[in-house]
Write a protein that holds these residues in place. Sequence first.
Motif: not given
Length: 275
Positions: A125-141
């Motif tokens: 769901d798009p609700l999670y997409y900001p989290l996916y972007v931020k974790c990718t930016e932070m290299a955070l699993p």
Amino acid sequence: MTHRVIDPWVNVSMGEHAGQEYLKRVKADYFKAGEDFFRNVESDELIAMMDRLGVDKTLVTVNASDPSDRVLAFASDHPGRCFLAAVPDLLRGMQGVWDLESLAREHPVAMARVAPFQLGIPPDDPLYYPLYVKCTEMALPLGVNTGICGPPMPSECQHPRHLDAICFRFPDLTLVMQHGADPWWDYAIRLMLKYRNLHLMTSAYAPRYLPESLLHFMRTRGRRKILFASDHPALTIERCVEEALSLDLPPEILDAFLHGNAARVLFGPREARLG
């Protein structure tokens, strides 16, 4: 001590959640647990247990938007031994994601984690997409619960298939399926074969009950994919380590399961985390 262990799922504040009805049902119906299920774990107690069982690192869960000072102290009082797994409040929108980022700036956050059943919303769901972007930016699993959950709540939202498109759309995001994937193990294994950024953690699943299909995957193409974890105190570290040591796995595969894969996926450089 001939084995090394990293345990990425330890609950140290269960006593603060004793009033939650769904956790009462988990305690009674799923884990068949006693009163120790709802108790807080103290840091000195945890470190002594880690030393006794050969555990060099643990992750303790903390709320990213309202972090407990008591939980944060586990990491600050025991640097290099205790790290944080931060749970963002996705219903707060971008603020929930910013809270995660702020916490990770000040404290040793080793991963973020979410449990779709608590929202009733699948992770594609798009609700999670900001989290996916931020974790990718932070290299955070990022850990995402998969499989039928213990509480008597709908679980279709935790089918591994909801991660298929996410692995494809966010290839630089390190994803870890949490709490196994029962009864969809084979589906989860097939996804891990397809996507180098997808892994699985056996938290909340007693090692003695791991299916043979997963053990075969660990011995063959999945040597770098599966991470050990307990769910202490619901499933104690001691029980899970003892049962893991009894699995029919070659020594090098067992070491990867208990330690090496978590060391790489949670603490290694970005490229190594992708498998």
